[in-house]
Enzyme design. Structure first.
Site, PDB file in Angstrom:
ATOM      1  CG  HIS B  56      -1.446  -1.161   1.402  1.00  0.00           C
ATOM      2  ND1 HIS B  56      -2.764  -1.468   0.097  1.00  0.00           N
ATOM      3  CD2 HIS B  56      -1.856  -2.142   2.712  1.00  0.00           C
ATOM      4  CE1 HIS B  56      -3.273  -3.280   0.508  1.00  0.00           C
ATOM      5  NE2 HIS B  56      -3.176  -3.257   1.817  1.00  0.00           N
ATOM      6  CG  HIS B 219      -5.970  -6.835   1.638  1.00  0.00           C
ATOM      7  ND1 HIS B 219      -6.977  -5.598   2.220  1.00  0.00           N
ATOM      8  CD2 HIS B 219      -4.676  -5.886   1.585  1.00  0.00           C
ATOM      9  CE1 HIS B 219      -6.151  -4.988   3.527  1.00  0.00           C
ATOM     10  NE2 HIS B 219      -4.597  -5.382   2.976  1.00  0.00           N
TER      11      HIS B 219
END
Lengths: 333, 333
Positions: B56, B219
């Site tokens: 991320h 995700h």
């Protein structure tokens, strides 16, 4: 083609509109597609303009602001801005101290900036000095270029020359700094995938299977060779070696090492590449004085990266470290 | 899979190594995969830690520095860090004033941070207050989450709470600020393509043809629905509407509007999206006080974006504007 856009023909002006809304400290002329510092012209200061085809954001519009550009002129995607746009920007940023044009070496850009400088001089007497960047060691001539292509060094030149203009240098002094950065900077890129020009709707070139293109241009122009995807360690060597073969970067005060993302490669990968580049440089005896990692001169949604090394002395480091406040680069303010 | 990496199993530690080399003002413990402010613990200051699965970036390691986090703990890609790592970081940043854990709401993260807080308290008496972010309005429960997922608000919470800690607030005061940001923030994302987890080597999910996934998780968790790719104008509405339906953002001092890139969508598109979002907000009577546009909480190489709105008052705007110096966010210093 899967992109966040409305009509492909509107992508540049709509993106500029968003940039202006997100950054009220800029003034965006949507009609001429120019991004200005809202306080331009800055009295007594040499003004800096750059520009070129869109699709390389944050270059150039994201580099407008104190300590960097006074204005950026946006062409269509991968297409030079026309002289009228450049003339308009040149007139509006000149405080009387003159204007430096930073121009990446692509035939259309060089021609249109040259024509604009002549028109602006004839119409209003503004003094313009243009400096062309041509730092890409990959190939000698290319699809849109006679000589070497202008790539990553342009970002560093805009920052460093912006600081020089802020420090009160005169027109030739600022232009000399751009030349110094260009002469001491070299770049090399690699593409893992093609980019897709919105108006075309399909990938610019075919890079099948696990191939990658070493020496890619920022518009997808052919590089040196196509080879199977290699580990990052080896890619780092393939980028560093031709740069070091072209200019001696050892000794002195070291380099600014700039690992640039081409648009679709995330920071997780770019920092990993930076680590590999740093290891290769250390082995080669090149000292890193400063670094920059991130997507700063992109090629739409191309996956891959480029490396730019700039040999620095005290002067260039001091100008690099000076405050800058733009959407794309900001520190010290 | 075409990525800049060596062995997929080494991507996290090698990326952290590059981050540390590029930012000598950080201290990176590669063994524990922790990024520290090099001057941690800062005497008298409440410390802030966040962390979670990698993939991320710049979240969380790129948000370590003065005015934001004291340390970030990195798990494997899309996998929570283990308690040992979090304990180590917690002990090392505590100046005696206590530690706030900012935890995105995923089952593994919540459990491991909780366990770490207990162990750290038992071993060294450090006081820890954990605050969980759960701002994603897309779905109630999800693949790795009971309740809502924690996404973009985490970036804003880390910045704002970092400023509160800098301003000298005590442990509960800083934790309260994180809670206030979470309670007043909402997010919604859209994926145009899947991401590819390096260890898996193939896309996490299938998003065929021209489909996009509205309400995607960071995700690749399923969202609300799959629909044909729409113009940016309509995508903006699809992101704004569910957020405004969940919380009243009109009136008061306005919002921080944060258009986030998921990894492979370039700034050209993100600024265009910001323009469309701003238009929808204006029509809805929501005033934008501040904005943030760029890839700040990514999902590897996913194309797409997310929108986070945070309702602000004078206090939150002041803390947002306070100086910050991290690789990912920097201003005022």
């Amino acid at each position: 083609m899967k992109k966040l856009l409305n009509a492909p023909s509107d992508i540049v002006v709509e993106s500029l509109r968003g940039l202006g809304l997100a950054h009220p400290e800029l003034r965006v002329d949507l009609n001429h597609r120019i991004v200005y510092r809202s306080d331009a012209p800055v009295p007594g200061k040499v003004a800096l303009i750059s520009g070129g085809g869109s699709g390389h954001e944050p270059l150039h519009g994201g580099f407008v602001g104190p300590g960097m550009l006074d204005a950026a002129v946006a062409g269509e995607v991968f297409t030079s801005p026309v002289p009228d746009q450049i003339v308009e920007a040149t007139k509006n940023v000149d405080s009387g101290a003159g204007v430096v044009h930073i121009v990446k070496n692509y035939t259309g850009d060089v021609m249109n900036f040259e024509m604009a400088a002549e028109i602006a001089a004839a119409e209003t007497g503004v003094e313009v000095v243009a400096v062309v960047t041509d730092d890409d060691v990959a190939v000698q001539d290319s699809l849109y270029t006679a000589g070497r292509r202008g790539v990553g060094v342009t970002v560093l030149a805009e920052k460093i020359a912006g600081a020089a203009a802020d420090a009160g240098r005169d027109l030739n002094g600022v232009a000399d700094i751009v030349r110094k950065v260009n002469e001491n900077g070299r770049s090399m890129g690699v593409a893992l995938t093609s980019c897709t020009v919105p108006a075309a709707g399909k990938p610019t070139f075919d890079l099948p299977g696990t191939d990658m293109e070493i020496g890619i241009g920022i518009h997808g122009e052919p590089g040196r060779r196509r080879v199977p995807l290699a580990p990052a360690k080896e890619i780092a060597e393939m980028l560093v070696e031709p740069i070091l073969a072209d200019l001696d970067f050892t000794g002195g005060d070291g380099v600014i090492a700039f690992v640039n993302g081409l648009g679709a490669s995330p920071l997780l990968e770019l920092y990993l590449m930076y680590g590999e580049v740093a290891a290769v440089l250390e082995k080669a005896g090149v000292r890193v004085a400063r670094s920059l990692v991130g997507p700063y001169i992109t090629s739409l949604d191309m996956a891959g990266c480029s490396l730019t090394l700039l040999k620095v002395d005290d002067e260039l480091v001091r100008l690099w470290d000076a405050p800058v406040r733009t959407p794309g680069l900001r520190w010290g303010v």
